[in-house]
Design a protein around this motif. Structure first.
Motif, short mmCIF file in Angstrom:
data_model
loop_
_atom_site.label_atom_id
_atom_site.label_comp_id
_atom_site.label_asym_id
_atom_site.label_seq_id
_atom_site.Cartn_x
_atom_site.Cartn_y
_atom_site.Cartn_z
N MET A 1 0.85 -1.19 0.00
CA MET A 1 0.00 0.00 0.00
C MET A 1 0.89 1.25 0.00
N THR A 2 0.56 2.24 -0.80
CA THR A 2 1.36 3.46 -0.86
C THR A 2 1.19 4.29 0.40
N ASP A 3 2.11 5.21 0.62
CA ASP A 3 2.01 6.11 1.77
C ASP A 3 0.72 6.93 1.71
N THR A 4 0.34 7.35 0.50
CA THR A 4 -0.89 8.13 0.36
C THR A 4 -2.11 7.31 0.75
N ALA A 5 -2.15 6.06 0.33
CA ALA A 5 -3.28 5.20 0.69
C ALA A 5 -3.34 4.99 2.20
N ILE A 6 -2.19 4.79 2.84
CA ILE A 6 -2.15 4.63 4.30
C ILE A 6 -2.68 5.89 4.98
N ALA A 7 -2.28 7.04 4.46
CA ALA A 7 -2.75 8.30 5.06
C ALA A 7 -4.27 8.41 4.99
N TRP A 8 -4.85 8.08 3.83
CA TRP A 8 -6.29 8.22 3.69
C TRP A 8 -7.04 7.10 4.41
N ASP A 9 -6.43 5.94 4.57
CA ASP A 9 -7.02 4.92 5.43
C ASP A 9 -7.10 5.43 6.87
N THR A 10 -6.02 6.07 7.31
CA THR A 10 -6.00 6.63 8.66
C THR A 10 -7.07 7.70 8.82
N GLY A 59 -14.24 8.71 -1.49
CA GLY A 59 -14.38 8.41 -0.07
C GLY A 59 -15.34 7.26 0.17
N LYS A 60 -16.29 7.47 1.06
CA LYS A 60 -17.24 6.42 1.42
C LYS A 60 -18.46 6.37 0.52
N GLY A 61 -18.42 7.14 -0.57
CA GLY A 61 -19.33 6.90 -1.67
C GLY A 61 -20.70 7.53 -1.64
N VAL A 79 -8.08 6.08 -3.51
CA VAL A 79 -6.86 5.31 -3.26
C VAL A 79 -6.94 4.51 -1.96
N SER A 80 -7.93 4.80 -1.12
CA SER A 80 -7.98 4.19 0.21
C SER A 80 -8.82 2.92 0.21
N PRO A 81 -8.22 1.76 0.49
CA PRO A 81 -9.02 0.54 0.59
C PRO A 81 -10.10 0.63 1.67
N ARG A 82 -9.76 1.25 2.78
CA ARG A 82 -10.73 1.34 3.89
C ARG A 82 -11.95 2.17 3.49
N GLN A 83 -11.71 3.27 2.79
CA GLN A 83 -12.83 4.09 2.33
C GLN A 83 -13.74 3.28 1.41
N LEU A 84 -13.13 2.54 0.50
CA LEU A 84 -13.92 1.78 -0.46
C LEU A 84 -14.66 0.61 0.19
#
Length: 222
Positions: A1-10, A59-61, A79-84
């Motif tokens: 996971m990229t740093d950007t994806a980790i940030a947006w997951d957080t 985001g959460k759609g 980019v965020s798996p958690r958001q998706l």
């Protein structure tokens, strides 16, 4: 996971879920601002029934799901798996909604179709270099199609590429993502330079009360 994806997951873990209903009792709705039940709606996009519309940083759609209920073919990218995961859990059965994990510019480069509108609500249009993003959007918007995005207005004197800090635990340094802040007149210039027309960029005042920070809303045509 990229740093950007980790940030947006957080970031996703810190954000409350969208309410079950809005102030009018609707289960889906479009919101451009950081305040509930405030500001314009999906009409800014002028999206025709059956048209194809892209949400960059969905985001959460919630916004994309609302468009799908209006008969629009809504495509959400994040980019965020958690958001998706959150988006699919709540809106995954919504007919006409597609959700993709991808970075905005990459998705625009790989998708070979046209869009009737492209939008971003506190999303990728804020956190992607416009010198890269705007040409990529222009190539995918049909002639006359609408680009619209919203974000916080810039802090006076702090323009261009800025740092956004996403807090973590008490003993951890915050995560950092880049954002691009410009005053309305500068967004108009940037868009016109890249061939967009009918450009409008204004700050919508916050709703009455103690809030003082409005919402920058930008809209243009391909």
């Amino acid at each position: 996971m990229t740093d950007t994806a980790i940030a947006w997951d957080t970031y996703s873990r810190q954000r409350p879920e969208r309410r079950p209903t809005n102030g009018r009792g609707e289960t889906t709705w479009f919101n451009w601002t950081q305040y509930p039940d405030h500001g314009p709606g999906a009409e800014l996009l002028e999206a025709p029934a059956g048209g194809r519309v892209l949400d960059l940083g969905c985001g959460k759609g919630g916004n994309a799901a609302h468009l799908a209920t209006l008969g629009v073919r809504a495509v959400g990218v994040d980019v965020s798996p958690r958001q998706l995961v959150a988006a699919r859990e709540r809106w995954g059965q919504t007919s006409g909604l597609e959700l993709h994990r991808a970075e905005a510019v990459r998705f625009l480069g790989e998708d070979d179709g046209e869009f009737d509108a492209v939008y971003s609500v506190f999303g990728a249009a804020w956190f992607t270099d416009p010198a890269v993003l705007l040409p990529a959007i222009s190539k995918r918007l049909r002639p006359g199609g609408v680009l619209a995005f919203s974000q916080r207005p810039p802090v006076e004197g702090c323009y261009g590429c800025q740092a956004s800090y996403i807090p973590r635990g008490a003993d951890e340094d915050p995560l950092i993502v880049k954002r691009w802040d410009y005053e309305p007149y500068e967004w108009k210039r940037l868009l016109k330079e890249r061939g967009f027309t009918d450009v409008d960029a204004t700050v919508l005042a916050a709703p009455p009360g103690n809030r003082t920070i409005g919402t920058l809303i930008v809209r243009a045509r391909a």
